[in-house]
Design an enzyme around this catalytic site. Structure first.
Site, PDB file in Angstrom:
ATOM      1  N   TYR A 233     -11.458  -1.324   0.494  1.00 58.21           N
ATOM      2  CA  TYR A 233     -11.098  -0.803   1.981  1.00 58.21           C
ATOM      3  C   TYR A 233     -10.032  -0.185   2.345  1.00 58.21           C
ATOM      4  CZ  TYR A 233      -8.054  -3.962   4.225  1.00 58.21           C
ATOM      5  OH  TYR A 233      -6.637  -4.468   4.538  1.00 58.21           O
ATOM      6  N   ARG A 234      -8.887  -0.184   1.259  1.00 58.18           N
ATOM      7  CA  ARG A 234      -7.678   0.285   1.679  1.00 58.18           C
ATOM      8  C   ARG A 234      -6.987   0.500   0.058  1.00 58.18           C
ATOM      9  NH1 ARG A 234      -3.966  -3.282   5.692  1.00 58.18           N
ATOM     10  NH2 ARG A 234      -2.451  -1.785   5.917  1.00 58.18           N
TER      11      ARG A 234
ATOM     12  N   TYR B 283       0.612  -1.164   0.104  1.00 53.42           N
ATOM     13  CA  TYR B 283      -0.005  -0.085   0.047  1.00 53.42           C
ATOM     14  C   TYR B 283       0.935   1.203  -0.007  1.00 53.42           C
ATOM     15  CZ  TYR B 283      -3.901  -3.202   0.984  1.00 53.42           C
ATOM     16  OH  TYR B 283      -4.684  -4.409   1.015  1.00 53.42           O
TER      17      TYR B 283
END
Ligand code: ADP
Length: 525
Positions: A468-469, A91
Site C-alpha cells: 500500500y506504500r 518511507y
C-alpha cells in the site's frame, strides 16, 4: 564537497532560480547550506543517505508564494518535492525521489482554519501536526477526537495524502478526508467537490460535489500541491473501553483474524484494531539484548522465554469499544464470547468515561491521543536505530494473514531480522506492517535491510499481494507490481501526469509516476 544541483540544470541557472525564489519567499526561507539540508535527508535510509538528496529547500508561507515559486520552477525546469512536515519516516522522510530536486517544505503554512463541532470536521493547512490539532481541540474544549497515526508529530495533510492510518473508528484517513485546495503545476488553484461553490456551505461535508470527484487523485500522486485539507473528526464518545486479548500460539493468528473480521463487518468493533506480534509488543517493554545477544534473528526459544517473562502473548489483539456504558457492556460480552473459542485466550480491559484518559502506552492512540509509540522500536536492536517498512495489503482472512506472516518471518530470519510486525484491521483488508529494524551505523545491517525489502516485495508479488506504500528506493518496484494489462494503471497515471505537468516539475518518480521529461530515471537507484 561538490555542490548538489538539480538534474540537467547548470550552476549559473540554479543561482538565478535561487535568487528569484529568495525574492519570493525571503532569504531565510531558501535553504542551501549542506548543514541545513541534512535535515532533508532520509534519517532511516536503507542504503546511502545521500542517494536521495535535495539541492535546496524552500519554505513558502502562502498559496500566492507557492504559485510564484512554481513559475520559476517551470521556467528553469527544476523539479520540486512537496512535503508538509517531512516526517514520512521509514518511507523516505523529507527526501525527494529524484536526487537534486528542491524540497518545497510547507511546515510554515500551519493554520487550523476551521473546526466545526456541530458537523464534526476541521479544515487544516499542511503544517498542522496531529499534536497541534489535538492540543487545539483540547484547549478550546471541542468534544471531538483526532485519529493519530503511530507517530503523532507528522501532519494531518501528509499522512492523509499518503493514505496513512490510525486506530480509532476514524482510522482510515483517506476515507475521513473531505475537500481539498490544490495548486496545480501550472499555478492554477482549485477546490475539490463542494469547494467549487464559491461561497460554500458543504465543502467538508460531501466529498463528491458535482461531476467527477478528484480528491483521491491527489493522494499518493504527484499531480498537485495540497494547501488545505478537510478532515472528519470523531465525536468524543461518552465512554470507551480499551481491550487486550493475548493469545499463546503462533497459529492462533488464523482464528484471530477469522473471528475479528465479522466483528469488524457488523461494527461490533468499530476501531482499527491491531493484532500485534509478540516481539513488537515486547519491544515496548524491553530491549533485545536483555534476551538475546547473538547474531541473526532471535531464535524461537529466546522469543518464547521473553514472551513468558514479560507476560506478553504471541499475538496481542488491541481493540476499543466506544459509546454509552450499556453499549460497551453488550459489545464486550460479544467480543469475549467470540474470542473465548481460542484456547488460552487471556482478556483484559480498562474502561474510561468522560474526560478520563489512559496515561501511558500505545493504546492511547485508540483514545484519540497522539503519541510517539512508533519510535519505541528504535531502541530494540541497539546502536543508531532505524527501520524500513514492508507494508503489504492482506485480505482479512486467517489464511492470508498466516500465509503473509509465515512468508515474512521466514524471509526476515534468512537475512538476520526478527519478525517485528503486526496487522491493523481495516474491514475487509488488514494492513500488514513489518519493520526491518537495523543499526544505521552497521553497514552490513543496512545492506541486509535493503536486500530483505527487495526479497519480500518479490515474495509478495509471487503470492498475489501488493504494497500500500513504499520507501523512495522501492517506489518503482512497488508500482511495477501493479502490472495488469502490461501496466495499464501506470500508463494512465503517466498520461494524466503529462497532461497536468508538461514540464515534469512536481515530484518526478513519486509512486513510480515519472513525467515524460524524467522517464529515463525509472528504476533502482
Ligand atoms: P508527515 O505528515 O508524516 O510529515 P510528509 O510531510 O513527509 O508527511 O509527507 C509525506 C508525503 O506526502 C510527501 O513525501 C509527499 O510525497 C506527500 N505530500 C505531503 N504533503 C503534501 C502536499 N501538501 N501536497 C502534495 N503532496 C504532499
Amino acid at each position: 564537497m561538490t555542490r548538489n544541483l538539480p538534474p540537467k540544470v547548470s550552476a549559473a541557472a540554479f543561482d538565478r532560480a535561487l535568487a528569484a525564489w529568495r525574492s519570493i519567499v525571503g532569504e531565510p526561507q531558501v535553504v542551501t547550506s549542506a548543514a541545513a539540508l541534512a535535515a532533508y535527508l532520509d534519517p532511516f535510509a536503507p542504503g546511502e543517505r545521500e542517494a536521495f538528496s535535495a539541492s535546496a529547500a524552500l519554505l513558502p508561507a502562502s498559496v500566492d508564494e507557492i504559485r510564484a515559486v512554481l513559475r520559476i520552477a517551470n521556467q528553469f525546469r527544476i523539479p520540486l518535492w512537496t512535503v508538509s512536515t517531512g516526517r514520512n519516516f521509514a518511507y523516505g522522510g523529507a527526501a525527494p525521489r529524484l536526487p537534486g530536486s528542491v524540497v518545497l517544505d510547507l511546515q510554515r503554512m500551519n493554520r487550523i482554519i476551521e473546526v466545526n463541532e456541530t458537523l464534526a470536521y476541521a479544515l487544516v493547512e499542511p503544517g498542522v501536526s496531529y499534536f497541534d490539532l489535538y492540543a487545539h481541540l483540547r484547549d478550546k474544549g471541542y468534544q471531538l477526537w483526532v485519529d493519530p497515526p503511530a507517530a503523532g508529530w507528522g501532519s494531518v495533510v501528509g499522512n492523509t495524502l499518503e493514505r496513512g492510518f490510525g486506530y480509532t473508528a476514524y482510522g482510515d484517513h483517506a476515507a475521513a478526508q473531505c475537500g481539498m485546495e490544490v495548486v496545480l503545476a501550472n499555478g492554477d488553484v482549485l477546490r475539490t467537490g463542494m469547494g467549487g461553490i464559491e461561497i460554500g456551505t458543504a465543502w467538508q461535508l460531501y466529498r463528491p460535489g458535482y461531476g467527477p470527484s478528484f480528491d483521491a487523485m491527489f493522494m499518493q500522486s504527484n499531480y498537485g500541491i495540497v494547501t488545505k485539507l478537510g478532515v472528519w473528526l470523531m465525536p468524543a464518545p461518552p465512554a470507551y473501553l480499551l481491550g487486550e486479548i493475548q493469545f499463546r500460539h503462533e497459529a492462533d493468528l488464523e482464528a484471530i483474524v477469522d473471528i475479528l473480521r465479522p466483528l469488524r463487518l457488523d461494527e461490533t468493533i468499530r476501531n482499527q484494531a491491531v493484532v500485534e506480534g509478540g516481539l513488537r509488543r515486547a519491544a515496548g517493554l524491553s530491549a533485545r539484548q536483555q534476551w538475546y545477544e547473538g547474531k541473526g534473528a532471535m531464535p524461537e526459544n529466546a522469543v518464547a522465554a521473553m514472551l513468558d517473562k514479560l507476560n506478553v502473548g504471541r499475538w496481542n489483539l488491541h481493540f476499543a469499544l466506544y459509546g454509552t456504558p450499556e453499549l460497551i457492556d453488550a459489545r464486550y460480552a460479544i467480543v469475549q464470547r467470540a474470542f473465548a473459542r481460542v484456547p488460552q485466550a487471556k482478556f483484559s480491559a480498562a474502561r474510561y468515561a468522560g474526560d478520563a484518559q489512559p496515561t501511558a502506552g500505545g493504546d492511547r492512540n485508540m483514545a484519540g491521543i497522539p503519541a510517539m509509540s512508533a519510535f519505541r522500536m528504535l531502541d530494540w536492536r541497539g546502536g543508531a536505530g532505524a527501520h524500513v517498512d514492508f507494508a503489504p495489503v492482506c485480505p482479512a482472512t486467517g489464511r492470508d494473514a498466516l500465509r503473509q506472516y509465515t512468508m515474512v518471518k521466514t524471509r526476515a530470519a534468512e537475512y538476520g531480522f526478527d519478525y517485528y510486525g503486526g496487522f491493523t484491521a481495516g474491514v475487509r483488508h488488514l494492513h500488514h506492517i513489518f519493520a526491518a529494524i537495523f543499526d544505521r551505523d552497521d553497514a552490513d545491517q543496512v545492506e541486509q535491510a535493503g536486500a530483505l525489502l527487495r526479497s519480500l516485495m518479490s515474495d509478495a508479488r509471487a503470492a498475489g499481494y501488493g504494497e500500500y506504500r513504499a520507501h523512495l528506493a522501492y517506489m518503482d518496484f512497488a508500482a511495477a507490481q501493479y502490472s495488469f494489462n502490461d501496466g495499464a494503471l501506470l500508463r494512465l497515471s503517466e498520461t494524466i501526469k503529462d497532461a497536468l505537468d508538461p514540464n515534469g516539475i512536481l515530484a518526478p518518480g513519486k509512486q513510480g509516476i515519472w513525467p515524460a521529461a524524467w522517464r529515463d530515471r525509472r528504476g533502482y537507484t
